[in-house]
Write a protein that holds these residues in place. Structure first.
Motif, PDB file in Angstrom:
ATOM      1  N   GLY A  26       0.851  -1.186   0.000  1.00 27.37           N
ATOM      2  CA  GLY A  26       0.000   0.000   0.000  1.00 27.37           C
ATOM      3  C   GLY A  26       0.885   1.233   0.000  1.00 27.37           C
ATOM      4  N   ASN A  27       0.322   2.346  -0.419  1.00 30.22           N
ATOM      5  CA  ASN A  27       1.142   3.556  -0.575  1.00 30.22           C
ATOM      6  C   ASN A  27       0.550   4.734   0.179  1.00 30.22           C
ATOM      7  N   GLU A  28       0.241   4.512   1.453  1.00 27.81           N
ATOM      8  CA  GLU A  28      -0.238   5.593   2.308  1.00 27.81           C
ATOM      9  C   GLU A  28       0.897   6.089   3.191  1.00 27.81           C
ATOM     10  N   THR A  29       0.927   7.372   3.397  1.00 31.51           N
ATOM     11  CA  THR A  29       2.048   8.020   4.075  1.00 31.51           C
ATOM     12  C   THR A  29       2.334   7.421   5.445  1.00 31.51           C
ATOM     13  N   HIS A  30       1.296   7.202   6.245  1.00 33.19           N
ATOM     14  CA  HIS A  30       1.514   6.854   7.648  1.00 33.19           C
ATOM     15  C   HIS A  30       1.233   5.383   7.968  1.00 33.19           C
ATOM     16  N   ARG A  79       4.035  -0.841  13.831  1.00 31.57           N
ATOM     17  CA  ARG A  79       4.006   0.386  14.635  1.00 31.57           C
ATOM     18  C   ARG A  79       2.602   0.717  15.152  1.00 31.57           C
ATOM     19  N   GLU A  80       1.696  -0.273  15.211  1.00 33.39           N
ATOM     20  CA  GLU A  80       0.341  -0.003  15.683  1.00 33.39           C
ATOM     21  C   GLU A  80      -0.022  -1.007  16.771  1.00 33.39           C
ATOM     22  N   ARG A  81      -0.267  -0.500  17.983  1.00 31.46           N
ATOM     23  CA  ARG A  81      -0.726  -1.363  19.065  1.00 31.46           C
ATOM     24  C   ARG A  81      -1.362  -0.513  20.155  1.00 31.46           C
ATOM     25  N   GLY A  82      -2.531  -0.923  20.619  1.00 27.63           N
ATOM     26  CA  GLY A  82      -3.231  -0.184  21.663  1.00 27.63           C
ATOM     27  C   GLY A  82      -4.617  -0.765  21.842  1.00 27.63           C
ATOM     28  N   ALA A  83      -5.478  -0.040  22.507  1.00 33.04           N
ATOM     29  CA  ALA A  83      -6.822  -0.536  22.793  1.00 33.04           C
ATOM     30  C   ALA A  83      -7.611  -0.802  21.523  1.00 33.04           C
ATOM     31  N   LEU A  84      -7.318  -0.033  20.470  1.00 34.09           N
ATOM     32  CA  LEU A  84      -8.065  -0.174  19.219  1.00 34.09           C
ATOM     33  C   LEU A  84      -7.193  -0.631  18.057  1.00 34.09           C
ATOM     34  N   ALA A 217      -8.263  12.447  -0.199  1.00 36.92           N
ATOM     35  CA  ALA A 217      -9.057  11.517  -1.009  1.00 36.92           C
ATOM     36  C   ALA A 217      -8.490  10.116  -1.024  1.00 36.92           C
ATOM     37  N   ALA A 218      -7.153   9.968  -0.898  1.00 38.49           N
ATOM     38  CA  ALA A 218      -6.488   8.657  -0.956  1.00 38.49           C
ATOM     39  C   ALA A 218      -6.807   7.968  -2.281  1.00 38.49           C
ATOM     40  N   LEU A 219      -7.625   6.908  -2.257  1.00 35.87           N
ATOM     41  CA  LEU A 219      -7.951   6.175  -3.478  1.00 35.87           C
ATOM     42  C   LEU A 219      -9.373   6.453  -3.949  1.00 35.87           C
ATOM     43  N   ALA A 220      -9.950   7.562  -3.495  1.00 34.07           N
ATOM     44  CA  ALA A 220     -11.321   7.918  -3.883  1.00 34.07           C
ATOM     45  C   ALA A 220     -11.315   8.903  -5.041  1.00 34.07           C
ATOM     46  N   ARG A 221     -12.388   8.877  -5.812  1.00 32.84           N
ATOM     47  CA  ARG A 221     -12.517   9.828  -6.918  1.00 32.84           C
ATOM     48  C   ARG A 221     -13.159  11.119  -6.410  1.00 32.84           C
ATOM     49  N   ALA A 262       2.436  10.668  -1.965  1.00 30.53           N
ATOM     50  CA  ALA A 262       2.379  10.072  -0.630  1.00 30.53           C
ATOM     51  C   ALA A 262       3.720   9.448  -0.246  1.00 30.53           C
ATOM     52  N   MET A 263       4.385   8.820  -1.209  1.00 24.49           N
ATOM     53  CA  MET A 263       5.673   8.195  -0.908  1.00 24.49           C
ATOM     54  C   MET A 263       6.766   9.244  -0.707  1.00 24.49           C
ATOM     55  N   ASP A 264       6.675  10.370  -1.416  1.00 21.12           N
ATOM     56  CA  ASP A 264       7.613  11.460  -1.161  1.00 21.12           C
ATOM     57  C   ASP A 264       7.448  11.972   0.271  1.00 21.12           C
ATOM     58  N   GLU A 265       6.192  12.078   0.712  1.00 21.04           N
ATOM     59  CA  GLU A 265       5.914  12.533   2.075  1.00 21.04           C
ATOM     60  C   GLU A 265       6.366  11.489   3.091  1.00 21.04           C
ATOM     61  N   LYS A 266       6.169  10.211   2.775  1.00 19.13           N
ATOM     62  CA  LYS A 266       6.616   9.141   3.669  1.00 19.13           C
ATOM     63  C   LYS A 266       8.132   9.165   3.813  1.00 19.13           C
ATOM     64  N   GLN A 267       8.827   9.400   2.716  1.00 18.64           N
ATOM     65  CA  GLN A 267      10.286   9.494   2.747  1.00 18.64           C
ATOM     66  C   GLN A 267      10.721  10.663   3.619  1.00 18.64           C
ATOM     67  N   ARG A 268      10.021  11.784   3.473  1.00 23.54           N
ATOM     68  CA  ARG A 268      10.369  12.981   4.252  1.00 23.54           C
ATOM     69  C   ARG A 268      10.150  12.764   5.742  1.00 23.54           C
ATOM     70  N   ILE A 269       9.044  12.128   6.101  1.00 26.01           N
ATOM     71  CA  ILE A 269       8.689  11.997   7.512  1.00 26.01           C
ATOM     72  C   ILE A 269       9.330  10.774   8.159  1.00 26.01           C
ATOM     73  N   HIS A 270       9.266   9.629   7.450  1.00 29.12           N
ATOM     74  CA  HIS A 270       9.656   8.351   8.060  1.00 29.12           C
ATOM     75  C   HIS A 270      10.943   7.759   7.483  1.00 29.12           C
ATOM     76  N   GLY A 271      11.467   8.366   6.426  1.00 29.33           N
ATOM     77  CA  GLY A 271      12.719   7.885   5.856  1.00 29.33           C
ATOM     78  C   GLY A 271      12.606   6.578   5.101  1.00 29.33           C
ATOM     79  N   GLU A 272      11.417   6.263   4.577  1.00 34.33           N
ATOM     80  CA  GLU A 272      11.239   5.038   3.799  1.00 34.33           C
ATOM     81  C   GLU A 272      10.130   5.249   2.774  1.00 34.33           C
ATOM     82  N   ARG A 273      10.109   4.378   1.766  1.00 38.59           N
ATOM     83  CA  ARG A 273       9.037   4.415   0.786  1.00 38.59           C
ATOM     84  C   ARG A 273       8.800   2.994   0.293  1.00 38.59           C
ATOM     85  N   TYR A 274       7.589   2.731  -0.198  1.00 38.97           N
ATOM     86  CA  TYR A 274       7.230   1.419  -0.707  1.00 38.97           C
ATOM     87  C   TYR A 274       7.071   1.478  -2.219  1.00 38.97           C
TER      88      TYR A 274
END
Length: 320
Positions: A26-30, A79-84, A217-221, A262-274
């Motif tokens: 998937g190619n979402e930033t976070h 990187r996801e763990r908690g009550a929900l 919008a992500a993957l929405a039109r 989104a991957m450019d933003e992921k690289q900027r924030i998290h230092g990785e891209r898919y």
């Protein structure tokens, strides 16, 4: 789960099983994926990922001719763990080809009621908040919610499909929302949503928050005739986000542009891209108009069972 499977079968859905190992998670930033190596008989290694969603695979099936499908998919998010949140969970993802996304809103209402009938629940509750699972969900646009609960003219901060960061920052400051100098339009939008909007959603009855701004919008039109909002909704119950739905984007070039951004933003924030799944983009170009939604099964099970933590409705939680 048996009750929901029966509901989908009765509604004419074909249950499919898509592959967990994917070229791209998937190619979402976070969103963060688990990675592994696919080793062939020649001992060559190819990077593969555990899917964060079955979306890419399901859309390939729509392109291949399926019209109404559902996948009870095991998905994985790092990187996801908690009550929900849990690193491994079940996502119910379903699609309707050549049907509007409003049909998914009706599906959600039916599924919440079906979950209540399956467990004998007359109310859903979480952390002191309750809903009637048989009540017709409230429908509220994102712009209406921002105006009502934060006093913010959200659409006034969007032009030609892009968010004006400084404009939204001024509105946020007036509403008492703190933000960082490195936060972009989307970050500030999310802060307002979490602090000012979400506490009001899914009280007494479920809330469908729809017409998300185009920068989200992500993957929405885009909504026909609009350069400000997309055909996307999320459904909330007792303050919990249960599902995320789209009238699916079928413009492969536009989807590629969004993925790269989104991957450019992921690289900027998290230092990785898919990587981008090129087969998916090829399929998107021939996919029929469709609507799709992903709903967190364990979150729905929590509400139906009166659980306070997601691990109470998971048979064998992932060990720390």
């Amino acid at each position: 789960m048996a009750a929901l499977r029966a509901w989908f079968a009765g509604a004419g859905f074909l249950e499919v099983e898509t592959a967990t190992l994917q070229v791209s998670p998937g190619n979402e930033t976070h969103l963060h994926a688990f990675s592994t190596a696919l080793i062939g008989p020649d001992t060559a290694e190819r990077r593969r990922y555990l899917r964060t969603s079955p979306e890419f695979a399901c859309k390939k099936l729509l392109a291949a001719g399926e019209t109404r499908i559902v996948d009870f998919a095991r998905v994985f998010r790092n990187r996801e763990r908690g009550a929900l949140h849990h690193p491994e969970f079940t996502m119910i993802e379903w699609y309707r080809a050549n049907e509007p996304y409003e049909a998914l809103m009706d599906d959600c209402a039916a599924i919440i009621a079906e979950a209540a009938r399956a467990t004998g629940a007359t109310r859903f509750a979480f952390r002191g908040r309750e809903i009637d699972p048989f009540a017709v969900p409230q429908r509220l646009t994102v712009a209406e919610a921002f105006a009502r609960y934060a006093g913010i003219d959200l659409l006034g901060t969007i032009g030609e499909g892009e968010g004006d960061r400084e404009c939204l920052a001024r509105e946020a400051a007036q509403a008492g929302i703190a933000y960082g100098s490195g936060d972009d339009w989307g970050d500030i939008f999310s802060r307002i949503l979490v602090e000012k909007i979400e506490p009001h959603l899914g009280n007494e009855r479920a809330t469908i928050l729809y017409e998300y701004p185009l920068p989200q919008a992500a993957l929405a039109r885009a909504k026909p005739g609009s350069d400000k909002v997309a055909e996307r909704f999320e459904i909330y119950a007792c303050g919990i986000e249960l599902g995320n739905a789209f009238a699916e984007l079928t413009d492969a070039a536009e989807q590629r542009r969004r993925f790269n951004a989104a991957m450019d933003e992921k690289q900027r924030i998290h230092g990785e891209r898919y990587p981008i799944d090129e087969d998916f983009l090829d399929a998107l170009a021939i996919m029929p108009p469709a609507s799709g939604i992903a709903l967190g099964f364990e979150r729905l099970a929590m509400l139906a069972a009166g659980a306070e933590h997601i691990e109470q409705v998971i048979w064998t939680p992932v060990q720390d």
